[in-house]
Design an enzyme around this catalytic site. Structure first.
Site, PDB file in Angstrom:
ATOM      1  N   ALA A  23       0.798  -1.224   0.000  1.00  0.00           N
ATOM      2  CA  ALA A  23       0.000   0.000   0.000  1.00  0.00           C
ATOM      3  C   ALA A  23       0.832   1.277   0.000  1.00  0.00           C
ATOM      4  O   ALA A  23       0.278   2.365   0.141  1.00  0.00           O
ATOM      5  CB  ALA A  23      -0.938   0.006   1.218  1.00  0.00           C
ATOM      6  N   GLY A  26       1.502   3.094  -6.025  1.00  0.00           N
ATOM      7  CA  GLY A  26       0.749   2.508  -7.121  1.00  0.00           C
ATOM      8  C   GLY A  26      -0.667   2.104  -6.789  1.00  0.00           C
ATOM      9  O   GLY A  26      -1.430   2.843  -6.135  1.00  0.00           O
ATOM     10  N   SER A 152      -2.583 -11.340 -13.119  1.00  0.00           N
ATOM     11  CA  SER A 152      -2.130 -10.588 -14.290  1.00  0.00           C
ATOM     12  C   SER A 152      -2.519 -11.330 -15.552  1.00  0.00           C
ATOM     13  O   SER A 152      -2.587 -12.571 -15.561  1.00  0.00           O
ATOM     14  CB  SER A 152      -0.606 -10.425 -14.241  1.00  0.00           C
ATOM     15  OG  SER A 152      -0.096  -9.944 -15.467  1.00  0.00           O
ATOM     16  N   TYR A 178       7.813 -15.046 -13.412  1.00  0.00           N
ATOM     17  CA  TYR A 178       6.730 -14.114 -13.069  1.00  0.00           C
ATOM     18  C   TYR A 178       5.384 -14.683 -13.476  1.00  0.00           C
ATOM     19  O   TYR A 178       4.416 -14.650 -12.710  1.00  0.00           O
ATOM     20  CB  TYR A 178       6.957 -12.765 -13.757  1.00  0.00           C
ATOM     21  CG  TYR A 178       5.836 -11.778 -13.505  1.00  0.00           C
ATOM     22  CD1 TYR A 178       5.739 -11.108 -12.290  1.00  0.00           C
ATOM     23  CD2 TYR A 178       4.869 -11.520 -14.481  1.00  0.00           C
ATOM     24  CE1 TYR A 178       4.703 -10.209 -12.051  1.00  0.00           C
ATOM     25  CE2 TYR A 178       3.844 -10.624 -14.252  1.00  0.00           C
ATOM     26  CZ  TYR A 178       3.760  -9.976 -13.035  1.00  0.00           C
ATOM     27  OH  TYR A 178       2.725  -9.096 -12.796  1.00  0.00           O
TER      28      TYR A 178
END
Length: 316
Positions: A23, A26, A152, A178
């Site tokens: 937090a 972004g 993602s 990733y």
């Protein structure tokens, strides 16, 4: 779903307690600001105490309810995850209404967590899974509690190597790592939801992704997309030096805010941008890769995660 759902559609959040990981900047910072502005008590879980303090002040300025609080959390260190979870449970009295697993890393080179895991899997998946398990008693004590996990579109076409999750027996590729980690986020969130449903728990697990949003992770994440066309388009810039196809944080944050607050969200829902390729636009329910809900992969990843972290899933 409204074609143009925005922050203004979020109902009053007074009385709700929220934890947002990552937090300090972004998407995480914007999420904390919006929810605090709607009256929620927001706990900002940040790796850096110094950067977290700066973010805390920004959120404090816009908070309309309880004062926000800082929790130091390094997802790449399971000792830190345990300490943060214990702090949250103590501060909330085991009443937590919302956990947003927002934080993430995109590595350009091989890295290891404090516990020896591949950095991206260890941070993005193992750290968040551990935090979720350790906070489950508090979530059970919440009202209409939700766990929202960020993934993602880079997870499309990814594979989880359950036999070698930390790249100990194969060449390391940061983009592959990733994408594996973000698919693990999806598989874990769906398996969590399945187990919660089976026991009739009043906690739901949903997912979101921000498309391609201009944050500090943007350039690194662009290189993880499988499509060469998408990678070239994202990494190209216009005459003003602006990255093409990206959207700003105010728009990119909407899917996770929708998953966290909108009525009608169900366990297992995946919320992302409605635009071309899921890269930009207002939030909508989107389809998950079939492997994310695979009945074999889910339990297998669950057990692998418990074995790697040494955490007992869902402590009572």
């Amino acid at each position: 779903m409204d074609q143009r759902w925005t922050e203004s559609d979020i109902a009053d959040q007074s009385g709700r307690t929220v934890v947002v990981t990552g937090a300090n900047s972004g998407l995480g910072l914007r999420t904390a600001e919006v929810l605090a502005g709607r009256g929620a008590r927001v706990l900002l879980a940040c790796r850096s105490a110094e950067r977290g303090a700066v973010a805390l002040e920004r959120v404090r300025v816009v908070a309309s309810g309880a004062a926000p609080e800082l929790v130091v959390l390094d997802l790449a260190d399971l000792a830190s995850v345990r300490a943060a979870a214990a702090s949250v449970r103590e501060r909330t009295g085991d009443h937590l209404d919302l956990l947003i697993n927002n934080a993430g890393v995109v590595a350009a080179a091989r890295g290891r967590t404090a516990d020896g895991f591949e950095l991206q899997l260890g941070t993005n998946h193992l750290g968040h899974a551990t935090l979720t398990w350790l906070l489950m008693p508090a979530l059970r004590g919440g009202t209409g509690a939700r766990v929202v996990t960020l993934s993602s579109v880079a997870a499309i076409g990814a594979r989880i190597r359950l036999d070698d999750p930390n790249f100990e027996h194969r060449p390391y590729n940061p983009a592959t790592a990733y994408r594996q980690a973000k698919l693990a986020n999806q598989v874990f969130a769906l398996e969590l939801d399945r187990r919660l449903r089976d026991e009739g728990a009043k906690v739901l697990s949903a997912l979101a992704h921000p498309g391609y949003t201009a944050t500090g992770l943007s350039t690194g994440m662009a290189r993880t997309y499988r499509s060469p066309f998408v990678r070239r388009a994202i990494l190209s810039v216009n005459h003003a030096g602006e990255v093409l196809l990206s959207q700003n944080v105010a728009l990119g944050v909407l899917p996770q805010l929708y998953a966290a607050t909108a009525p009608g969200v169900q366990g297992g829902d995946y919320i992302g941008p409605r635009g071309l390729g899921g890269l930009h636009g207002y939030p909508t329910k989107v389809r998950l890769p079939a492997v994310a809900g695979d009945p074999v992969t889910g339990p297998a990843l669950w057990d692998l995660t418990a074995g790697l972290t040494g955490v007992t899933p869902d402590p009572r």
